[in-house]
Each structure stands twice: as structure tokens, then as C-alpha cells.
Design a protein around this motif. Structure first.
Motif, PDB file in Angstrom:
ATOM      1  N   UNK A 139     -39.464  17.349 -14.867  1.00 36.38           N
ATOM      2  CA  UNK A 139     -40.589  17.757 -15.719  1.00 36.38           C
ATOM      3  C   UNK A 139     -40.279  19.009 -16.549  1.00 36.38           C
ATOM      4  N   UNK A 140     -39.070  19.033 -17.110  1.00 34.00           N
ATOM      5  CA  UNK A 140     -38.647  20.148 -17.953  1.00 34.00           C
ATOM      6  C   UNK A 140     -38.578  19.701 -19.418  1.00 34.00           C
ATOM      7  N   UNK A 141     -39.046  20.576 -20.314  1.00 33.23           N
ATOM      8  CA  UNK A 141     -38.991  20.277 -21.746  1.00 33.23           C
ATOM      9  C   UNK A 141     -37.569  20.523 -22.262  1.00 33.23           C
ATOM     10  N   UNK A 142     -37.046  19.561 -23.016  1.00 31.50           N
ATOM     11  CA  UNK A 142     -35.677  19.639 -23.535  1.00 31.50           C
ATOM     12  C   UNK A 142     -35.703  19.448 -25.053  1.00 31.50           C
ATOM     13  N   UNK A 143     -35.103  20.385 -25.782  1.00 32.31           N
ATOM     14  CA  UNK A 143     -34.877  20.207 -27.222  1.00 32.31           C
ATOM     15  C   UNK A 143     -33.492  19.600 -27.412  1.00 32.31           C
ATOM     16  N   UNK A 150     -36.960  12.518 -11.720  1.00 28.33           N
ATOM     17  CA  UNK A 150     -35.573  12.480 -11.261  1.00 28.33           C
ATOM     18  C   UNK A 150     -34.629  13.255 -12.183  1.00 28.33           C
ATOM     19  N   UNK A 151     -35.215  14.007 -13.108  1.00 25.90           N
ATOM     20  CA  UNK A 151     -34.403  14.829 -14.000  1.00 25.90           C
ATOM     21  C   UNK A 151     -33.801  14.083 -15.171  1.00 25.90           C
ATOM     22  N   UNK A 152     -34.275  12.855 -15.444  1.00 30.12           N
ATOM     23  CA  UNK A 152     -33.718  12.050 -16.531  1.00 30.12           C
ATOM     24  C   UNK A 152     -34.529  12.216 -17.816  1.00 30.12           C
ATOM     25  N   UNK A 153     -33.804  12.265 -18.928  1.00 33.91           N
ATOM     26  CA  UNK A 153     -34.405  12.230 -20.259  1.00 33.91           C
ATOM     27  C   UNK A 153     -33.767  11.071 -21.011  1.00 33.91           C
ATOM     28  N   UNK A 154     -34.586  10.196 -21.580  1.00 27.82           N
ATOM     29  CA  UNK A 154     -34.074   9.043 -22.323  1.00 27.82           C
ATOM     30  C   UNK A 154     -34.346   9.235 -23.809  1.00 27.82           C
TER      31      UNK A 154
END
Length: 227
Positions: free
Chosen positions: A185-189, A209-213
Motif C-alpha cells: 500500500x505504498x504510492x509509487x511514481x 503483496x508489494x506488487x505494482x502493475x
């Protein structure tokens, strides 16, 4: 009156003669300058960076252009040299890049062993440019800040599919810390860079689970296989 008229004619004749001589001298100087420019053309280098500043552990991406007068692509040099110096004028990193159609693409990883927070400057040139004054070399000041992501580990996988003659790439990225704990649940640029140019960017949030798609259409039909 005749004497005055004769002197006046003589003065006009001398004046025209002096102007003609000055014109010949000027034409001679211009001819020599043009011949010198033809024999010793002055090259210029310009670097276009993907960002105005960086952090330690970033990668500095750039695109180099080499031209001669009137911004014409150079037909002479085939190699461009790019160097990074610290505030003490000590060389930290240098790269040698081949030019294709007077353009080169490159990157310099700002690893933590070589780079610390502080002011740096980038210098770029061709070997031909070293025959002239150093003021003609390209220089740019670059600020490098403290590492932001030095404790972030990533694992990336890609899938590609062709849709209506366009290639769509899906990147699945997992973020973890050095203890292998996931960043949930972390915001990623994020941004996608092709040959030093950012052609798409966005923002997303990691799942539990730390995944960003991320799904993007590839630039010019090129496959994205790493990042």
C-alpha cells in the motif's frame, strides 16, 4: 578656383582609393575566416537529460547531439565523451559513446560507492573540440541529493502482447526492503524511458503483496524487456 577644384578631385579620388583598399582588405579577411571555418569547423555538443536533478542510486539518462555551425549535424566526429566531476574538480565517471547520425544515447549509474550528496558538473566534448578553447566544451551543473531508494529492492517481470499492430507491455514490479519485507500500500511514481527520453509516466499504489502493475504501449513498436 581651378586649384581648389583640382585639390577637391584629388581628395575624392584618394578617398575612393582608400575605400577600395579597405574593401579589398575586408574581403580578404572574410575569405580567410571562411577558409579557416571550412578547414577547421567548430563542433558543439549539447546534452538533453531526463531530469534536472538526481539522487544517489539514480541513473542519469541523457541524449547527446553534436553539430557544427547553423546546427548542422557534424560529419566529422564519430565519438562523444561525457564526464562527471565533483565540486573539487575530481573526475568521478566518464563514458565514451559512439555517434550515429550525430546523436548518441547514454546513461551513468550514480552508485553509492562513487557518488555522494552534493554538487557535480557534467562535461561533454569530441576530441576535435580539444583543439580549441575549453569554453566551447559543453558543461552543466547537476545537483545530486541523498539516496531515496537505497533500501528498496525490486523484482520486475514483463509480458508483451500485440493489439492492432501495437505492442502492449505489462510490467509487474514487487517492492521489498533489504530484509525482504514487502512495501504494501505504498504510492509509487514511475516513468518509462526510451533512449534517454521519458515518453510516459504515472503514479500507482502497491497491493498487499508489494506488487505494482503497469501497462503501457511500447514506443515505436519496441519491446520493453528491462527496466
Amino acid at each position: 578656383m581651378r586649384l581648389f577644384f583640382a585639390i577637391f578631385i584629388l581628395f575624392i579620388t584618394a578617398s575612393f582609393s582608400a575605400q577600395a583598399q579597405d574593401s579589398v582588405k575586408l574581403n580578404t579577411i572574410l575569405s580567410k575566416v571562411k577558409r579557416l571555418a571550412d578547414e577547421q569547423p567548430l563542433e558543439k555538443v549539447y546534452l538533453h537529460f531526463d531530469k534536472p536533478y538526481y539522487a544517489v542510486a539514480d541513473t542519469m539518462w541523457f541524449k547527446a547531439y553534436v553539430t557544427i555551425e547553423q546546427n548542422i549535424p557534424t560529419p566529422f566526429s564519430k565519438i562523444v565523451y561525457v564526464e562527471v566531476f565533483n565540486a573539487k574538480d575530481s573526475l568521478v565517471k566518464s563514458v565514451k559513446l559512439p555517434l550515429k547520425n550525430s546523436v548518441a544515447y547514454g546513461n551513468i549509474p550514480l552508485n553509492m560507492r562513487s557518488f555522494k550528496q552534493g554538487n557535480y558538473y557534467v562535461r561533454a566534448y569530441t576530441l576535435w573540440m580539444l583543439n580549441f578553447n575549453e569554453e566551447f566544451l559543453f558543461t552543466k551543473n547537476i545537483l545530486i541529493g541523498e539516496a531515496i531508494d537505497k533500501e528498496v529492492l525490486t523484482n520486475i517481470s514483463y509480458t508483451n502482447e500485440e493489439i492492432d499492430k501495437n505492442i502492449k507491455t505489462t510490467a509487474k514490479i514487487q517492492f521489498r526492503d533489504i530484509n525482504k519485507k514487502v512495501y504494501a500500500n505504498k504510492v509509487v511514481n514511475w516513468s518509462v524511458i526510451s533512449r534517454g527520453d521519458v515518453f510516459i509516466k504515472g503514479k500507482g499504489t502497491t497491493d498487499q503483496n508489494g506488487f505494482l502493475t503497469i501497462t503501457v504501449s511500447s514506443k515505436d513498436g519496441q519491446l520493453i524487456t528491462k527496466g
